[in-house]
Design an enzyme around this catalytic site. Structure first.
Site, PDB file in Angstrom:
ATOM      1  N   SER A   1     -12.680  -7.892 -15.692  1.00 28.08           N
ATOM      2  CA  SER A   1     -12.555  -6.403 -15.419  1.00 28.08           C
ATOM      3  C   SER A   1     -14.056  -5.890 -15.406  1.00 28.08           C
ATOM      4  CB  SER A   1     -11.710  -5.525 -16.543  1.00 28.08           C
ATOM      5  OG  SER A   1     -12.270  -5.977 -17.816  1.00 28.08           O
ATOM      6  N   LYS A   2     -14.292  -4.644 -15.321  1.00 31.88           N
ATOM      7  CA  LYS A   2     -15.640  -4.151 -15.349  1.00 31.88           C
ATOM      8  C   LYS A   2     -16.325  -4.360 -16.524  1.00 31.88           C
ATOM      9  CE  LYS A   2     -14.108  -0.088 -12.353  1.00 31.88           C
ATOM     10  NZ  LYS A   2     -14.332   1.521 -12.476  1.00 31.88           N
ATOM     11  N   ARG A   3     -15.714  -4.502 -17.696  1.00 30.96           N
ATOM     12  CA  ARG A   3     -16.548  -4.768 -18.877  1.00 30.96           C
ATOM     13  C   ARG A   3     -16.873  -6.162 -19.031  1.00 30.96           C
ATOM     14  NH1 ARG A   3     -12.990  -7.048 -22.651  1.00 30.96           N
ATOM     15  NH2 ARG A   3     -11.068  -7.082 -22.102  1.00 30.96           N
ATOM     16  N   HIS A   4     -16.561  -7.183 -18.127  1.00 27.15           N
ATOM     17  CA  HIS A   4     -17.003  -8.409 -18.290  1.00 27.15           C
ATOM     18  C   HIS A   4     -18.520  -8.488 -17.431  1.00 27.15           C
ATOM     19  CE1 HIS A   4     -12.886  -9.249 -19.297  1.00 27.15           C
ATOM     20  NE2 HIS A   4     -13.272 -10.017 -20.116  1.00 27.15           N
ATOM     21  N   GLY A   5     -18.852  -7.522 -16.707  1.00 28.15           N
ATOM     22  CA  GLY A   5     -20.183  -7.420 -15.864  1.00 28.15           C
ATOM     23  C   GLY A   5     -20.064  -6.745 -14.655  1.00 28.15           C
TER      24      GLY A   5
END
Length: 466
Positions: A237-241
């Site tokens: 998801s977005k929080r992974h990069g």
């Protein structure tokens, strides 16, 4: 049979790596078998779809070189066709109007969950005569008996009883078609033979197969690709990069590195890791796709990117690196040739951004010197060593590598010290502590004037603190 695949993103956000991998697998399948690859924009979510997202999808596919043979087709341009199919289903009593309120549907769902039943529409309007004039949705009359057998090209055989499926909505109250209808109509009209998509769609597939059969249309082959996980085991998801695939462009990755990484993210061909695009086309098939989820590993991507940086034509990398140097306020015309700098530096960088950062000292002076490097190099007597080598370098008539090396060696011999006593402070004085190749090559590329100027600044610095 001519194979025809499609990539059908929704333009409600940026093109992300999961979508790119799906597009890549679909593209490779078509290319290997001499087929066609179609781009379809599924933009029926009118509130969330944006032109910006459409542009990002097109830009991302272009950057990666995943050219499409047909399209882009936009679902919002095909509402008349969808309504025609809905009318046909209504005429054949294969669909019906439903005026159930949200309150009623919520109550039914709560009762089903309280009774530990699977939540689904209870068929309340299935045999009612709902007025055409009343607010309503259109539901597909799903078969209640029998089962759907899906021979998935990745997951194998999947069997779903029709009793597990409810009567799905195919047209909303506002008249807009739903995903499950549009995808069925489009796949038929565009003669799609193989649907490669994420396994988050697998629950929709039995419903779509029933729709296809009700309309008397051929059922394509389905291949549901497992999800991609982040380093922490959660769905990527977005929080992974990176949010958008174009962020990888901005971060200095090469498209061939990203494609190579993504093709290996869930597919394998023996132990081979490096695949040129032609090799991917020659070797790819769905038999090699794993059933288990894959974990995204940024370090592996960086390793691949470094490989391609080292192997690429320096002239091409120079073209790409120029804008990254520009981001640092550097005009690469004011300094050594970019291709020569790239050949000297590229083994020390994993991305174009890193390559620009470690090469900046060739083009512009630096205000600070890396502190750890300064502590090691600028010890007692370093100013004397620098002054001795400065005299030798300034006197050179030819600024070539052999002459530069000879001048450094003369200074070492005159001082009667080890080579490192001169070379270490000289390297830090000229580079600021940035990674660099052989000292004579480094000085050759930096140039005489800038080299002498930086030695003078380093001597001033050493003497100011001693």
């Amino acid at each position: 049979m001519t194979i025809k695949t499609r990539f059908a993103p929704s333009p409600t956000g940026y093109l992300h790596v999961g979508g790119v991998r799906t597009a890549l697998f679909s593209w490779l399948l078509a290319r290997r078998h001499g087929g066609k690859f179609v781009l379809r924009i599924e933009d029926t979510d009118l509130e969330r779809s944006t032109q910006e997202s459409v542009n990002a999808i097109l830009e991302g596919l272009t950057w990666l070189g995943l050219e499409y043979d047909e399209g882009p087709f936009y679902q919002t341009h095909r509402f008349e066709r969808y309504n025609e199919v809905v009318g046909r289903l209504l005429d054949k009593k294969l669909a019906y109007r439903c005026d159930c309120s949200k309150h009623r549907l919520d109550s039914v769902r709560e009762q089903q969950m309280a009774s530990k039943q699977k939540p689904r529409y209870d068929g309340h309007c299935r045999n009612r005569d709902v007025s055409h004039d009343a607010p309503h949705v259109i539901r597909f009359r799903n078969p209640r008996d029998g089962e759907v057998v899906l021979d998935d090209l990745i997951r194998g055989r999947i069997v779903v009883a029709n009793s597990e499926l409810d009567d799905l909505v195919i047209r909303r109250t506002d008249g807009s078609p739903t995903y499950n209808l549009t995808v069925v109509v489009d796949d038929h009209d565009m003669a799609i033979t193989h649907v490669v998509r994420g396994d988050d769609h697998i629950n929709n597939t039995p419903r779509q197969i029933n729709l296809l059969r009700a309309l008397g249309w051929d059922v394509p082959h389905y291949a549901h690709v497992p999800m991609i996980l982040g380093d922490d085991g959660a769905r990527l998801s977005k929080r992974h990069g990176a949010v958008s695939v174009m962020q990888y462009l901005q971060e200095g990755y090469l498209p061939e590195a990203l494609l190579n990484y993504l093709v290996r993210l869930g597919w394998s061909h023996g132990d081979q890791e490096i695949f040129a695009l032609d090799e991917m086309i020659q070797l790819f098939d769905l038999d090699g796709v794993n059933r288990a989820p894959s974990t995204f590993n940024t370090e592996k991507l960086r390793w691949l990117n470094q490989h391609y940086l080292k192997e690429a034509d320096p002239a091409r990398i120079a073209h790409l690196l120029s804008s990254h140097l520009g981001d640092l306020g550097i005009d690469p015309a004011n300094g050594p040739g970019l291709s020569a700098v790239i050949e000297a530096q590229r083994e020390r960088a994993s991305t174009l951004v890193e390559l620009a950062q470690i090469s900046a000292f060739y083009y512009q002076d630096f205000d600070t010197i890396e502190e750890t490097a300064a502590k090691k190099a600028f010890k007692l007597g370093a100013d004397e060593a620098l002054n001795a080598v400065r005299v030798k370098l300034a006197a050179l008539t030819d600024w070539e590598r052999a002459e530069i090396h000879g001048a450094i060696q003369e200074a070492v011999d005159d001082l009667g010290v080890g080579f490192g006593k001169v070379a270490m402070p000289l390297r830090v004085a000229v580079t600021g502590g940035s990674p660099s190749p052989d000292l004579d090559l480094t000085l050759h590329l930096v140039g005489r004037a800038m080299t002498v100027r930086r030695i003078d600044r380093a001597i001033e610095r050493i003497r100011a603190v001693s």
